[in-house]
Each structure stands twice: as structure tokens, then as C-alpha cells.
Design a protein around this motif. Sequence first.
Motif, PDB file in Angstrom:
ATOM      1  N   SER A 282      25.677  49.501  -9.968  1.00 15.38           N
ATOM      2  CA  SER A 282      25.892  50.060  -8.632  1.00 15.38           C
ATOM      3  C   SER A 282      27.114  49.462  -7.931  1.00 15.38           C
ATOM      4  O   SER A 282      27.364  49.764  -6.772  1.00 15.38           O
ATOM      5  N   PHE A 283      27.871  48.609  -8.635  1.00 11.98           N
ATOM      6  CA  PHE A 283      29.090  48.020  -8.022  1.00 11.98           C
ATOM      7  C   PHE A 283      30.164  49.082  -7.892  1.00 11.98           C
ATOM      8  O   PHE A 283      30.368  49.882  -8.764  1.00 11.98           O
TER       9      PHE A 283
ATOM     10  N   GLU B  41      22.497  45.389 -13.030  1.00 11.73           N
ATOM     11  CA  GLU B  41      22.833  45.114 -11.625  1.00 11.73           C
ATOM     12  C   GLU B  41      24.287  45.438 -11.308  1.00 11.73           C
ATOM     13  O   GLU B  41      24.638  45.706 -10.171  1.00 11.73           O
ATOM     14  N   ARG B  42      25.146  45.459 -12.327  1.00 13.96           N
ATOM     15  CA  ARG B  42      26.562  45.764 -12.088  1.00 13.96           C
ATOM     16  C   ARG B  42      26.806  47.276 -11.978  1.00 13.96           C
ATOM     17  O   ARG B  42      27.882  47.696 -11.551  1.00 13.96           O
TER      18      ARG B  42
ATOM     19  N   GLU C 107      17.664  45.423  -7.333  1.00 11.33           N
ATOM     20  CA  GLU C 107      18.873  45.955  -6.677  1.00 11.33           C
ATOM     21  C   GLU C 107      18.611  47.319  -6.037  1.00 11.33           C
ATOM     22  O   GLU C 107      19.510  47.928  -5.457  1.00 11.33           O
TER      23      GLU C 107
ATOM     24  N   GLN D  79      21.119  56.651  -6.718  1.00  7.72           N
ATOM     25  CA  GLN D  79      20.818  55.294  -7.217  1.00  7.72           C
ATOM     26  C   GLN D  79      19.776  55.355  -8.331  1.00  7.72           C
ATOM     27  O   GLN D  79      18.851  54.545  -8.396  1.00  7.72           O
TER      28      GLN D  79
ATOM     29  N   GLN E 288      29.125  41.834 -16.788  1.00  8.51           N
ATOM     30  CA  GLN E 288      29.816  43.138 -16.735  1.00  8.51           C
ATOM     31  C   GLN E 288      28.938  44.281 -17.267  1.00  8.51           C
ATOM     32  O   GLN E 288      28.956  45.383 -16.752  1.00  8.51           O
TER      33      GLN E 288
END
Lengths: 447, 251
Positions: free
Chosen positions: B250-251, B247-248, A140, B103, B243
Motif C-alpha cells: 500500500s506504499f 505491508e509495502r 495495515e 485496499q 520491499q
Amino acid sequence: MRIPLYSLFRDLARIIMLFISGEGKDLPKVALRNIRRNKLRTALTISAITFTTLVIVFMFSVIQGMKEDARTTLVGFVTGQIQIRDSEYEKNAVLYPLDLTVNNYETYRSEIEKIDGVKTATPRIQFGLDIGTIAEKTPEGLTIFSETQKGMGFAMDFIREEHLSDLGKYMAEGGIFPQGSEVLVGGGLAQELDLETGDSMIVFLMPRGYFSSRPVQVRISGIVNLPLIQINNKALFFPLDTAQTLLAMEGSATQMLLSVEENRDLGAIIKQVMGILTRYGEQTLEARPWNSIGSTAMWLELAEQSYNVIALFFFVIGTTVIVVTTMMVIYERMKEIGTLAAMGMTGLQLMVLFFMEALFLSMIAAGIGVFLGIGLVAPFSSQGIDLNALIDLEKTDISISNIIYPQINFNSTIFVFFYSVTVASIASLLASRRVEEIEPIEALSSL
Amino acid sequence: MRKKPMVTVILGAVFMFAAALQVQAQITAEEIIRRMEANQVHSTSKSAGRMIITNRYGTRTKTFTTIARGEEKLLLEFTNKEERGQKILRTGDEIYLYYPDTQVVLRLQGGALKDSIFGSDLTYEDLTGEKGMLSLYKVELMESSPVIVDNVACWHLKLIGIKSVAYPFQEIWVDSNLFVLRKAAYYSLTNVLLKELAVRRIMTVSGRNFPSDMIMTDALKKGSSTEFIIESTQIDIPLPANQFSLERLSF
């Protein structure tokens, strides 16, 4: 053998009395003739004392250079000759407090720089930081750091720092002072983290007034190999304006360091600085000389004591060489002593004769030794001695520069001369006292 | 109406008191912990609140939202201006800090877990290891009957760590009626008081009671405290399966 001090003085008194009575007037001539007569013995004795004196002069110069280096390094990198800071800063220094600051320094800096003897007044920010080390990238696009390492940040005006840290002198790679989000990295840290000029790194900083760190990406514009290992292994150097923005410290610094001309009265300058600060209403600030900041004076004293121990070591070895050489010269001349005694010379005259020989020889040898020592130090004092070639400083905790510039200290050089002469003379006196006691027949049969 | 003889009244009172004592004597320390956890640990929850941190640098308020699943999964996102978007993700014993601007994710481990959470009196270590108190601590009742703490009857328990835990010894006071934590004291292995927690308000949602306003003080830091306030909570809500994944973040 017990050698009470008073007996030495008694012998010296007897020697003086001998000269006053006129019985010793020819002895200096005989001593000089003896020196000239046996050229090989004279050359060997002079060589031993000369070499010892030369080594001591050289080592004293190196140690003087080390002491001077420790002071210069400390003043340049840590304290400045005078430091202006919040009076509460020292108590909290280990926390790198960003709330105890020198604010609005631009309003009075020019006035401070106008004080007679002040070369520059330059602001700095010292702050703690964490350096992201082991990292992996996720699909990601996230960079995950699993480890950080504690470091220290210095924010400075690199041009104004010329009279203090003078980082340009230590630049190993890059050669350009950082701008914007660029930093200089200490050589030890760069080596440990395998960093090179042009690399990017993530550091975590906690801005003033914030209770949490945040990551900042910086690019390495150069690597500096610094003399203070503690700084070399931990420090990142930021441009002052960049750090002020990152740390939410616009117009503020944690210290203002003053560079002062040599041999100036720091107390008098501090008085004037405090006058200016008071006039500008800076009641919480203090100005302190370098040797009263933190543990610097204690640290330097400790360093000097370590160097003095090294000096003492060489001194003891040197003294042993001189004593052994001088005494051997007398003991190997027992037959000659017996002959002279048989010819009618008294014990006291014999003692004085050998004392005079040692005195003349040591004066010549110590003079040559000091002269050659100064000659040897001269080229090194400008080119320096690369200690890295001798010992791996990276593996030690010694906070000295890689290159040491030996310095001749007039007082210690004079002291070394007289010390060599005195040691040689006293050693000869001790050995020749036995001469007074032995019978000619005993001396003649000793070889 | 005939009056009851005094003897009958006294006997009745004695009987009722004895019955009450009997009930209290039957409850064990483990049962108190189980009932407290049934109240305070939710299958899923979503909350919003604020943290008021006071330390030597002053007082700061951080607002946040949290999403949690059971005891082991938590995602805390800061919503105040200074830290907006920064997240703390806890999955089991792993703690991750996420910084949106760069990030960057920082995985905390080892000594870093002992660091303060954003200058508060809580450490990241406080967020880990809660797999159920009974699996981490041996619990004992300190008194055979409830004691009064801030006008509330509470069971006084001692917790002794049986595994590697942030606080080897704890004393906790659990509301004897609501079975909610009311007060706690945390000690080191050498029995030095490290932190104290006082619950100031209790929230009831869907019949479950849990602390909604707590203040933690660090006994080793002068003038330091952290107030932790839950302003709203929803419990037993549906959550996406990923949840609590990286990977979640950066949501």
C-alpha cells in the motif's frame, strides 16, 4: 395369452351385430340391474376407478403446472418473450461479452413499447464476476482474499422487470430493491457464503474495454429465493445504472427483453421490432423469440420429456389398478356366469353383459374421478404446492420453482376420462371372452 | 613475401574448424542454461516498460515498473491510467494482486494461477516456479551445433519438466554468442504447442545481456499476442529489506 388387435375389433363387431339383431336389447337393463344389485361390489369397483382417475387428473395438473412453471421461469429470468441483442452474442454468450451490446436503447425503446401487444421492453446486462470469499485483515488495513468464487451478475431495472423476473415476488429478506452500490443476492449463494441482508462483500468485475478485473465493494439489500437453482446459487442483481457505471457501459445493455401479452403472435411483433431497429440503423441487432434462444427450447423439451416420463409412470400404475379391478370382478363371478348360462344366455350375450357393466361403471367412476380431480386441483392452483416440503430442492439440479401451481388442462382431462373408460371396458372384454368358452357346469363348479 | 602453400592454408582452416567444433562439442546443455541465467537473472533490478496486449477485444497498452530480487521476488506496478497503482507481488510461489482503491489484496492459488495476466498471453503461473531452470527441467541439446534462428546462431535445447511446472515440455533457442534467449516454444504434457515466444531485441546493461522486447503468442487463441517491452533497466541496485512484503503493497 395372445390378444391380437383384430380379435378385439372382431368382438366389438359381434357386439354391435348383437344389438342390431335385437338379441342384446335387454342387456343394458340387466347390466344396470346387476350394478345396482350388488352395492358393495359396485362401490368398490367405482372407488378404485374413481381414485385412479382422480390421481391421474391431479398428477397431470401438477405436471402441466411444472411445464408452465419451467416456461415462465425461463422466459422471466433468461430470455424474455422476445430478446433483442447483438447477432454475435449467442456464439460468445458463455464469455459474457460486454462488447456485443444493445447501445442507445433509450432512443427507440418507447417506440418498441408502443407496438400492440408489447407490455415492456427492459434492458439487462449479464456479466461474469468473481466473489471474494475467504478473507483476513492485515494490521495495515488490507483485506486479503485467498479465495474467490465464480458468480454471475444481472443488472436490471427492477421496476420494469415486473412483467419478467419480478424479483419482488421472490424476496426472502430485505424487501427493498437495491440502489447505488447495493445488490440482491440469490438465496443459494447467500446460504453458501453465509451472507445476510446488510452485509458487505467484495466482487471482482471486468469493465468493458478493460482486460482486468477490479474489486468493488457492495452491500446486500436483500436476498431472493429464485426458482432457477443455477441462478439462485450464483447470481447477484445490480441496479442497472450502477452496473453501467461499474462496467463502463453507460447507455448500453447486453440484451433488451420484451414482455408480451399472452397468445400474441411473436413473429409479427418481431417483424415490427426489426423495422424499428433498422430505422435506427441498428444493423447488428437481432430480435428472437424465447424458444429460439440458446438451448432454451432444448432445455424445455428435455424438462417436458422428464415430466412426461413421470406422467407415464402414474398412467401405468393407474391402468394396472383399473385392469386388475375390472378383471377380478368378472373372475369372482364364475358361479353367477354358470347360472346365467344354464338359464340359456349365450356366450356372446354373457360377454356383452359384463362389457356393458364395466362400461357403465367406468363411465360413472371416471366422471366422478374427473370431477373430484378438478375439485382437488382448484385450491392448489391458487395456493400452490410447496415442493420444498416434499423434497429438498437445494440438493437437486431440478430447475423448478419451490412452489408449483397445478393447472387443469382441458384436453388432457377429457383424455383421462375416455382413457379410464376405454381401459376398463377393454379389460372387461378380455376377461369376459373366457366366459364365452366355458361350459355352465365348469363355471358352476369353479367356486 | 613467400606465399603459403595451398596445402598449409587448407590444413590451417581444417584445424581451426576442428578446434571450433571441439569448443562447441565441449559445451553442455546445462552450461548453456547456466550462462543464460547468469545473463538474465540479476541480484536486484528495477525496470520500466510496457505490455501491448492484442486479443479479440482489440489492443491495449499497459505500462508498468518492476522491481525484482533474483528469480523469486518481483513487484510489478501498473502505471497506465486504467490500472494505475495495481500491483502484482510475487514472493517465491505466492502471487498477490493489490488493488489500491479498495485496499484489497487477492492471493492467487490453484486454478486462479492459470488466469491470464490482465488479458495478456501470460498467466500468473508463468511468473511462478522459476527457481532456476535446472532444478525444474532436465535439459538436452537438440543439435550438436548451433542452428540459425532469425540470422542468429542459437543452441537448440529441449527442456523436460522433472517437477510440477506450467509447461511440461519446452524448446528454447539460446544465442550461442550472447547466451540470451532468442526463441521458445511451450508444450503441454501431451505435446500440444501452447505458446510461442520470440525475442525481438536484446538489451545490454553492465555487461549483461537480456531480452528487452519479446512477443508471446498463444497457439490456442486466434489473433492473440502480447508484446513485452523493457524500456529502461537498472541492475544491482540497493532495495529495502521489506520491499517484497504485503505491508509495502500500500506504499
